[in-house]
Scaffold this motif. Structure first.
Motif, PDB file in Angstrom:
ATOM      1  N   VAL B 268     -33.117  -9.799 -17.557  1.00 55.06           N
ATOM      2  CA  VAL B 268     -32.739 -11.109 -18.049  1.00 55.06           C
ATOM      3  C   VAL B 268     -33.748 -12.011 -18.377  1.00 55.06           C
ATOM      4  O   VAL B 268     -34.117 -12.539 -19.502  1.00 55.06           O
ATOM      5  CB  VAL B 268     -31.442 -11.625 -17.793  1.00 55.06           C
ATOM      6  N   VAL B 269     -34.563 -12.336 -17.358  1.00 55.59           N
ATOM      7  CA  VAL B 269     -36.049 -13.397 -17.332  1.00 55.59           C
ATOM      8  C   VAL B 269     -36.845 -12.633 -18.277  1.00 55.59           C
ATOM      9  O   VAL B 269     -37.407 -13.428 -19.183  1.00 55.59           O
ATOM     10  CB  VAL B 269     -36.223 -13.574 -16.017  1.00 55.59           C
ATOM     11  N   GLU B 270     -37.251 -11.267 -18.045  1.00 57.59           N
ATOM     12  CA  GLU B 270     -38.025 -10.761 -19.069  1.00 57.59           C
ATOM     13  C   GLU B 270     -37.666 -10.921 -20.565  1.00 57.59           C
ATOM     14  O   GLU B 270     -38.733 -11.171 -21.549  1.00 57.59           O
ATOM     15  CB  GLU B 270     -38.394  -9.316 -18.465  1.00 57.59           C
ATOM     16  N   LEU B 271     -36.567 -10.564 -20.939  1.00 60.89           N
ATOM     17  CA  LEU B 271     -36.162 -10.672 -22.235  1.00 60.89           C
ATOM     18  C   LEU B 271     -36.315 -12.314 -22.749  1.00 60.89           C
ATOM     19  O   LEU B 271     -36.455 -12.304 -23.882  1.00 60.89           O
ATOM     20  CB  LEU B 271     -34.602 -10.129 -22.257  1.00 60.89           C
ATOM     21  N   LEU B 272     -35.760 -13.143 -21.797  1.00 61.41           N
ATOM     22  CA  LEU B 272     -35.803 -14.508 -22.106  1.00 61.41           C
ATOM     23  C   LEU B 272     -37.315 -14.871 -22.489  1.00 61.41           C
ATOM     24  O   LEU B 272     -37.579 -15.457 -23.594  1.00 61.41           O
ATOM     25  CB  LEU B 272     -35.296 -15.265 -21.044  1.00 61.41           C
ATOM     26  N   GLU B 273     -38.101 -14.519 -21.567  1.00 64.63           N
ATOM     27  CA  GLU B 273     -39.794 -14.643 -22.085  1.00 64.63           C
ATOM     28  C   GLU B 273     -40.152 -14.154 -23.322  1.00 64.63           C
ATOM     29  O   GLU B 273     -40.712 -14.580 -24.004  1.00 64.63           O
ATOM     30  CB  GLU B 273     -40.411 -14.090 -20.821  1.00 64.63           C
ATOM     31  N   TYR B 274     -39.618 -12.789 -23.356  1.00 63.40           N
ATOM     32  CA  TYR B 274     -40.020 -12.062 -24.701  1.00 63.40           C
ATOM     33  C   TYR B 274     -39.612 -13.103 -26.285  1.00 63.40           C
ATOM     34  O   TYR B 274     -40.153 -12.809 -26.863  1.00 63.40           O
ATOM     35  CB  TYR B 274     -39.424 -10.489 -24.716  1.00 63.40           C
ATOM     36  N   PHE B 275     -38.222 -13.490 -25.987  1.00 65.76           N
ATOM     37  CA  PHE B 275     -37.992 -14.420 -27.081  1.00 65.76           C
ATOM     38  C   PHE B 275     -38.520 -15.882 -27.178  1.00 65.76           C
ATOM     39  O   PHE B 275     -38.816 -16.165 -28.096  1.00 65.76           O
ATOM     40  CB  PHE B 275     -36.356 -14.251 -27.377  1.00 65.76           C
ATOM     41  N   VAL B 276     -38.818 -16.211 -25.932  1.00 64.82           N
ATOM     42  CA  VAL B 276     -39.167 -17.671 -26.025  1.00 64.82           C
ATOM     43  C   VAL B 276     -40.679 -17.505 -26.209  1.00 64.82           C
ATOM     44  O   VAL B 276     -41.386 -18.455 -26.938  1.00 64.82           O
ATOM     45  CB  VAL B 276     -38.895 -18.409 -24.465  1.00 64.82           C
ATOM     46  N   LEU B 277     -41.728 -16.719 -25.560  1.00 66.74           N
ATOM     47  CA  LEU B 277     -42.930 -16.765 -25.968  1.00 66.74           C
ATOM     48  C   LEU B 277     -43.343 -15.584 -26.587  1.00 66.74           C
ATOM     49  O   LEU B 277     -44.255 -14.880 -26.049  1.00 66.74           O
ATOM     50  CB  LEU B 277     -43.812 -16.677 -24.461  1.00 66.74           C
ATOM     51  N   PRO B 278     -43.054 -15.401 -28.065  1.00 68.28           N
ATOM     52  CA  PRO B 278     -43.567 -14.374 -28.879  1.00 68.28           C
ATOM     53  C   PRO B 278     -45.211 -14.170 -28.789  1.00 68.28           C
ATOM     54  O   PRO B 278     -45.737 -13.144 -29.132  1.00 68.28           O
ATOM     55  CB  PRO B 278     -42.653 -14.011 -30.021  1.00 68.28           C
ATOM     56  N   TRP B 279     -45.602 -15.356 -28.780  1.00 67.49           N
ATOM     57  CA  TRP B 279     -47.024 -15.700 -29.100  1.00 67.49           C
ATOM     58  C   TRP B 279     -47.889 -15.170 -28.032  1.00 67.49           C
ATOM     59  O   TRP B 279     -48.873 -15.008 -27.761  1.00 67.49           O
ATOM     60  CB  TRP B 279     -47.339 -16.922 -29.239  1.00 67.49           C
ATOM     61  N   HIS B 280     -47.125 -15.239 -26.685  1.00 66.71           N
ATOM     62  CA  HIS B 280     -48.046 -15.049 -25.339  1.00 66.71           C
ATOM     63  C   HIS B 280     -48.803 -13.626 -25.428  1.00 66.71           C
ATOM     64  O   HIS B 280     -48.478 -12.611 -25.600  1.00 66.71           O
ATOM     65  CB  HIS B 280     -47.055 -14.939 -24.149  1.00 66.71           C
ATOM     66  N   ALA B 281     -50.026 -13.732 -24.739  1.00 66.69           N
ATOM     67  CA  ALA B 281     -51.093 -12.884 -24.783  1.00 66.69           C
ATOM     68  C   ALA B 281     -50.426 -11.278 -24.497  1.00 66.69           C
ATOM     69  O   ALA B 281     -50.652 -10.251 -24.961  1.00 66.69           O
ATOM     70  CB  ALA B 281     -52.263 -13.231 -23.945  1.00 66.69           C
TER      71      ALA B 281
END
Lengths: 273, 292
Positions: B268-281
């Motif tokens: 869930v945290v990974e998915l959240l990261e995926y959607f919150v930080l699409p710009w992340h390297a």
């Protein structure tokens, strides 16, 4: 200040002295654990509104420090810095700053990165939108407005940084080796464009650079600095026509004279050490 | 940050000043889901293989059933007492998520304070470290004494476990800001609040998420440790009971559900990261780290 003024792009120079930037007997000393380092000593300069001034010198001679003084990011240990006749006492808002690295926010598109300037200054949106379009066109970013920084080349990233620095029509633009990270070809291209943009905006520009050719091609005057502790070795007037074709300018005798003189100065000062 | 490398990568396409309308970010549409599946099938296959081995070993009678029950028996136990397991799983989930949420709020807030005040940082760091190094299993009984037999002591242990990685990662993230960005912000006339909201905090998010992923798994452990010490519900209680009765199928079921809980929270945290930080390297490369 000319922020938001849409009719004239020339800075108002109705100040007592008339100079855009005045640096008067400035010294900067840093205190490190082992010893005191003098970065700058006895620097005095006067830059007129609308001038393009390049600053060259060996690494660590305090070129960037000079820009930080003008922007108010750094206070001099002694002496005075004035911007349009006003003493610089803290970070100034009436300047534009471009760094060597574009310093863009990765999570914002090109357009939104430019708009950061407007958001921080709380400028009215309607007025800003048109200005951004103008800048995007002027710097050749059309078509890349919605690209993210990682989708842009180094040259394009610097164009975005330049737009961001010009958004509020700053009377003074400070550029700290803005093209230092670009390849030679892109760099020449950017030089030609910066020259054109400078003529279109009439902004006073202070450019720190390591490239002697870049310094001479772009500027009216080149300030050559000595190694640390940095001070002004010589100010060279560049007597080239206002209209400067890149290739032609390179072969002008005046260009050769100015670059030759700068090389002598920088070479002489380094061998003297 | 990645200016240098970006230049090298992108330069060839640069001089041709053609608009790039197709240059949209990946991962915002169905393509992202497809990629998610692409990255997920390998770990899923490994998990399946482990189950097959487990099944083969028990089916061949290589170990006694009372030591290692077969996957089938374990599943039967769960299905036969589905209400029982659901209840205890819910209790542990509740403690975990509650503890995780408190840890996020407290962790991020204290990180912010520490970054902006060196004095607070110096005084708080030893305390933090002490809270981290003290074995939670040893201090948990004390919480039972102080806070009673209910859910509170479990939540507190979960907070204690999850708090530390969040603080450390947030402090690191907030401190890794490019100083030039802060100088730029100053020349824009931005106040500290604006600089924090628009530049510093978003820039720290990749670090924060790294900490959140560690913290998510720690929170589950914390809740279960709390239950071990003294509880009459929750998966930790189920496991202790089953252990006491030599009821290995229930023990295995409890363990599996508990692991599943940690994995789900992590994803869930990974998915959240995926959607919150699409710009992340780390999201840009194809070797994205969807770790299930």
């Amino acid at each position: 200040m000319t922020v938001g003024n849409t009719t004239t792009q020339r800075p108002a120079d109705a100040t007592a002295t008339g100079a855009a930037v005045e640096i008067d007997q400035v010294a900067v000393r840093f205190r490190t654990k082992k010893k005191d380092v003098t970065a700058l000593r006895d620097v005095s300069l006067r830059i007129e509104p609308g001038e393009f001034v390049s600053i060259v010198g060996a690494s660590g001679c305090g070129k960037s420090t000079l820009l930080k003084l003008v922007s108010g990011l750094l206070r001099p240990s002694s002496g005075q810095v004035r911007l349009h006749g006003e003493d610089v006492r803290g970070p100034r808002r009436d300047i534009g700053y471009v760094f060597q690295r574009a310093a863009l926010l990765e999570w914002r598109t090109a357009r939104k990165n430019i708009l950061l300037q407007a958001e921080m200054r709380r400028l009215p949106k309607a007025q800003v939108r048109q200005r951004v379009d103008e800048l995007i066109e002027m710097t050749g970013l059309t078509g890349f407005e919605d690209a993210y920084p990682n989708e842009l080349s180094g040259g394009m990233q610097q164009r975005v940084a330049l737009c961001r620095a010009l958004l509020h029509r700053p009377p003074v633009l400070l550029m700290d080796e803005p093209f230092g990270a670009l390849d030679a070809l892109t760099r020449e291209q950017m030089n030609v464009e910066l020259r054109r943009i400078w003529r279109e905006t009439g902004t006073t520009v202070l450019l720190v650079t390591h490239s002697i050719a870049e310094a001479v091609y772009l500027a009216n005057r080149v300030i050559v600095m000595t190694p640390r502790p940095g001070t002004v070795a010589e100010v060279i007037d560049v007597d080239l026509p206002v209209e400067r074709d890149y290739g032609k300018t390179m072969s002008e005798p005046e260009f050769a004279r100015a670059t030759g003189r700068i090389r002598d100065l920088l070479g002489a000062t380094t061998t003297a050490e | 940050m990645a200016a240098q490398s970006a230049i090298e990568q992108r330069e060839p396409t640069a001089p041709a000043r053609t608009p790039a309308p197709a240059a949209r970010r990946p991962g915002r549409t169905g393509g992202g889901l497809l990629r998610f599946v692409q990255h997920t099938w390998r770990p899923a296959a490994v998990l399946a293989a482990i189950f097959v081995v487990w099944w083969a070993v028990t089916a061949a009678g290589l170990v006694k059933p009372y030591l290692v029950p077969s996957p089938g028996t374990t599943l039967d136990v769960v299905l036969a007492q589905i209400g029982y397991f659901a209840h205890h799983t819910w209790i542990t989930t509740y403690e975990t998520i509650f503890g995780f949420a408190i840890a996020i709020v407290v962790g991020v807030l204290s990180a912010v304070v520490m970054v902006y005040s060196p004095t607070v940082e110096k005084s708080l760091y030893p305390l933090l470290l002490f809270a981290q190094v003290i074995p939670k299993i040893a201090i948990a009984p004390l919480f039972i004494v102080w806070l009673g037999f209910g859910l509170t002591p479990k939540v507190v242990v979960a907070v204690l476990m999850a708090f530390f990685p969040i603080v450390i990662s947030t402090v690191t993230g907030l401190k890794s800001i490019d100083p030039e960005m802060l100088q730029l912000s100053a020349t824009m006339g931005a106040g500290p609040g604006q600089t924090f909201r628009k530049i510093r905090f978003p820039a720290a998010l990749p670090h924060l998420f790294a900490g959140l992923k560690v913290a998510a798994t720690m929170a589950v452990t914390g809740a279960v440790v709390g239950e071990f010490v003294g509880a009459n519900e929750g998966l930790g209680y189920v496991i202790l009971q089953a252990n006491g009765n030599l009821d290995t199928p229930t023990l295995f079921a409890g363990l599996l559900i508990m692991s599943l809980l940690g994995v789900v929270l992590f994803v869930v945290v990974e998915l959240l990261e995926y959607f919150v930080l699409p710009w992340h390297a780390s999201r840009r490369t194809d070797a994205a780290t969807t770790s299930l």
